[in-house]
Write an enzyme that holds these catalytic residues in place. Structure first.
Site, PDB file in Angstrom:
ATOM      1  N   SER A 124       0.333  -1.285   0.007  1.00 42.85           N
ATOM      2  CA  SER A 124      -0.072  -0.272  -0.473  1.00 42.85           C
ATOM      3  C   SER A 124       0.981   1.056  -0.238  1.00 42.85           C
ATOM      4  O   SER A 124       1.790   1.551   0.841  1.00 42.85           O
ATOM      5  CB  SER A 124      -0.719   0.149   1.367  1.00 42.85           C
ATOM      6  OG  SER A 124      -1.195   0.847   1.334  1.00 42.85           O
ATOM      7  N   HIS A 150      -1.713  -1.673  -4.326  1.00 39.50           N
ATOM      8  CA  HIS A 150      -2.400  -0.811  -3.690  1.00 39.50           C
ATOM      9  C   HIS A 150      -2.230   0.745  -3.317  1.00 39.50           C
ATOM     10  O   HIS A 150      -1.546   0.919  -2.961  1.00 39.50           O
ATOM     11  CB  HIS A 150      -2.902  -1.923  -2.276  1.00 39.50           C
ATOM     12  CG  HIS A 150      -4.180  -1.593  -2.062  1.00 39.50           C
ATOM     13  ND1 HIS A 150      -5.035  -2.187  -1.472  1.00 39.50           N
ATOM     14  CD2 HIS A 150      -4.732  -0.658  -0.361  1.00 39.50           C
ATOM     15  CE1 HIS A 150      -6.327  -1.853  -0.680  1.00 39.50           C
ATOM     16  NE2 HIS A 150      -5.476  -0.738  -0.148  1.00 39.50           N
ATOM     17  N   ASP A 157      -4.791   3.529  -1.751  1.00 41.49           N
ATOM     18  CA  ASP A 157      -5.830   3.859  -1.207  1.00 41.49           C
ATOM     19  C   ASP A 157      -6.038   5.678  -1.503  1.00 41.49           C
ATOM     20  O   ASP A 157      -5.806   6.865  -1.288  1.00 41.49           O
ATOM     21  CB  ASP A 157      -5.146   3.899   1.170  1.00 41.49           C
ATOM     22  CG  ASP A 157      -5.571   2.916   1.041  1.00 41.49           C
ATOM     23  OD1 ASP A 157      -5.678   1.729   1.138  1.00 41.49           O
ATOM     24  OD2 ASP A 157      -4.171   2.676   1.276  1.00 41.49           O
ATOM     25  N   MET A 210      -8.680   8.650  -0.643  1.00 41.26           N
ATOM     26  CA  MET A 210      -9.337   8.734   0.309  1.00 41.26           C
ATOM     27  C   MET A 210     -10.012  10.113   0.304  1.00 41.26           C
ATOM     28  O   MET A 210      -9.538  10.656   0.086  1.00 41.26           O
ATOM     29  CB  MET A 210      -8.831   8.964   1.179  1.00 41.26           C
ATOM     30  CG  MET A 210      -8.138   7.679   1.807  1.00 41.26           C
ATOM     31  SD  MET A 210      -7.792   7.569   3.566  1.00 41.26           S
ATOM     32  CE  MET A 210      -6.817   5.915   3.999  1.00 41.26           C
ATOM     33  N   HIS A 227      -8.841   1.087  -3.357  1.00 42.11           N
ATOM     34  CA  HIS A 227      -8.747   1.335  -2.931  1.00 42.11           C
ATOM     35  C   HIS A 227     -10.186   2.712  -2.561  1.00 42.11           C
ATOM     36  O   HIS A 227      -9.618   3.180  -2.303  1.00 42.11           O
ATOM     37  CB  HIS A 227      -8.292   0.689  -1.717  1.00 42.11           C
ATOM     38  CG  HIS A 227      -9.093   0.458  -0.330  1.00 42.11           C
ATOM     39  ND1 HIS A 227      -8.247   0.117   0.603  1.00 42.11           N
ATOM     40  CD2 HIS A 227     -10.389   0.383   0.178  1.00 42.11           C
ATOM     41  CE1 HIS A 227      -9.639  -0.335   2.017  1.00 42.11           C
ATOM     42  NE2 HIS A 227     -10.719   0.347   1.005  1.00 42.11           N
ATOM     43  N   MET A 241     -11.704   5.096  -0.591  1.00 48.04           N
ATOM     44  CA  MET A 241     -12.583   4.988   0.857  1.00 48.04           C
ATOM     45  C   MET A 241     -13.298   6.992   0.424  1.00 48.04           C
ATOM     46  O   MET A 241     -12.754   7.462   1.026  1.00 48.04           O
ATOM     47  CB  MET A 241     -11.892   5.067   1.531  1.00 48.04           C
ATOM     48  CG  MET A 241     -11.068   3.791   2.222  1.00 48.04           C
ATOM     49  SD  MET A 241      -9.645   3.544   2.720  1.00 48.04           S
ATOM     50  CE  MET A 241      -8.668   3.741   1.402  1.00 48.04           C
ATOM     51  N   MET A 299     -11.530  -5.426   5.809  1.00 44.51           N
ATOM     52  CA  MET A 299     -10.608  -4.226   7.191  1.00 44.51           C
ATOM     53  C   MET A 299     -10.803  -4.707   8.328  1.00 44.51           C
ATOM     54  O   MET A 299     -11.918  -4.917   8.675  1.00 44.51           O
ATOM     55  CB  MET A 299     -11.669  -3.014   6.855  1.00 44.51           C
ATOM     56  CG  MET A 299     -12.074  -2.398   5.160  1.00 44.51           C
ATOM     57  SD  MET A 299     -10.431  -1.927   4.174  1.00 44.51           S
ATOM     58  CE  MET A 299      -9.538  -0.955   6.029  1.00 44.51           C
ATOM     59  N   ASP A 340      -6.745  -5.968   4.710  1.00 44.30           N
ATOM     60  CA  ASP A 340      -6.542  -4.431   4.357  1.00 44.30           C
ATOM     61  C   ASP A 340      -6.244  -3.700   6.205  1.00 44.30           C
ATOM     62  O   ASP A 340      -6.870  -3.754   6.679  1.00 44.30           O
ATOM     63  CB  ASP A 340      -6.526  -3.461   4.010  1.00 44.30           C
ATOM     64  CG  ASP A 340      -6.138  -2.398   3.237  1.00 44.30           C
ATOM     65  OD1 ASP A 340      -5.149  -1.859   4.509  1.00 44.30           O
ATOM     66  OD2 ASP A 340      -6.586  -1.524   2.747  1.00 44.30           O
TER      67      ASP A 340
HETATM   68  C1  DX5 Z   1      -6.156   2.064   5.719  1.00 37.31           C
HETATM   69  C2  DX5 Z   1      -5.741   1.595   4.266  1.00 37.31           C
HETATM   70  C3  DX5 Z   1      -4.582   0.072   4.017  1.00 37.31           C
HETATM   71  C4  DX5 Z   1      -3.385   1.029   4.396  1.00 37.31           C
HETATM   72  C5  DX5 Z   1      -2.753  -0.137   5.227  1.00 37.31           C
HETATM   73  O1  DX5 Z   1      -7.336   2.732   5.614  1.00 37.31           O
HETATM   74  O2  DX5 Z   1      -6.986   1.410   3.455  1.00 37.31           O
HETATM   75  O3  DX5 Z   1      -4.629   0.174   2.709  1.00 37.31           O
HETATM   76  O4  DX5 Z   1      -2.258   1.206   3.514  1.00 37.31           O
HETATM   77  O5  DX5 Z   1      -1.642  -0.083   6.247  1.00 37.31           O
HETATM   78  P1  DX5 Z   1      -0.838  -0.722   7.172  1.00 37.31           P
HETATM   79  O6  DX5 Z   1      -0.416  -1.745   6.747  1.00 37.31           O
HETATM   80  O7  DX5 Z   1       0.443   0.377   7.845  1.00 37.31           O
HETATM   81  O8  DX5 Z   1      -1.731  -0.789   8.362  1.00 37.31           O
HETATM   82 ZN    ZN Z   2      -6.468  -0.029   1.397  1.00 36.09          ZN
END
Ligand code: DX5
Ligand code: ZN
Length: 223
Positions: A11, A36, A38, A40, A69, A71, A140, A178
């Protein structure tokens, strides 16, 4: 993609942004399976990160599938944008979709894989009726929004439940986890049935990111 093989998905939320190109290239050349990303929006989750331009730029530097992903609230508004930017897998949150079935159909209409993600508090049963419409289920194991959080152990039961549901369905669905995936949690996560492991801090935290990723993947494959 084989649904039982172990895949590792670094990620980039935890990457060193000044070295993003080098780090993604190193992971690409040394056994990462997906990248990956993220996304947001500061609304669905209390943080802001990358947008479609980052996805578009990553596409130029890696041949790996981009596992995006989302969010974000109202993901329907952005499906086409992210597909055009180069997402290979687009995952939406069940909690953000009023008409989840339609949203998943829209993702497939773009010719890419569709995933659905569940927050820690959301039961597996909520996606029972859309199993035919997904290629990936993301459990999650932290509340989404930030990297480096502690794994929520109740997630293990959900992973096992999801694995049973997927196997019973007979569908080819990747089971991704994740949040808090590291050397202390990965074995148990795999033993409970997950096969796609997202990891941010456990890969990008140590000075040698390639070694960290290889160790994590090796541990998962032995579990
Ligand atoms: C959190 C993200 C993850 C994040 C995970 O909301 O969706 O993808 O990068 O990070 P780690 O592996 O550090 O928990
Ligand atoms: Zn993620």
């Amino acid at each position: 993609m084989e649904t039982h093989k172990i895949y590792i998905a670094p990620s980039i939320l935890s990457a060193d942004l000044l070295q993003l190109k080098t780090q993604v290239e190193m992971l690409t050349e040394n056994g990462a399976d997906f990248i990956h990303v993220d996304v947001m929006d500061g609304h669905f989750v209390p943080n802001l990160t990358f947008g479609r331009n980052v996805v578009k730029t990553l596409k130029r530097i890696t041949s790996l599938p981009l596992d995006v992903h989302l969010m974000i609230s109202n993901p329907d508004l952005y499906i086409e944008d992210y597909a055009r930017a180069g997402a290979d897998i687009l995952t939406v949150h069940e909690e953000a979709c009023t008409h989840l079935h339609r949203t998943l159909q829209s993702i497939h209409q773009q010719g890419i894989k569709a995933g659905v993600s569940l927050n820690p508090a959301t039961p597996i049963a909520t996606i029972e009726n859309v199993l035919d419409n997904i290629d990936l289920l993301l459990i999650m194991t932290v509340n989404p929004g930030f990297g480096g959080q502690k794994f929520i152990p109740q997630g293990l039961k959900k992973i096992a439940e999801a694995r049973r549901m997927i196997d019973t369905s007979g569908r080819d669905i990747l089971l991704e986890v994740d949040g808090g995936v590291d050397s202390s949690t990965v074995e148990s996560i795999v033993q409970h049935g997950a096969n796609v492991l997202v990891s941010g801090n456990a890969i990008f935290g140590p000075p040698d990111i390639v070694a960290a990723m290889k160790q994590l993947k090796a541990k998962a494959e032995k579990a």
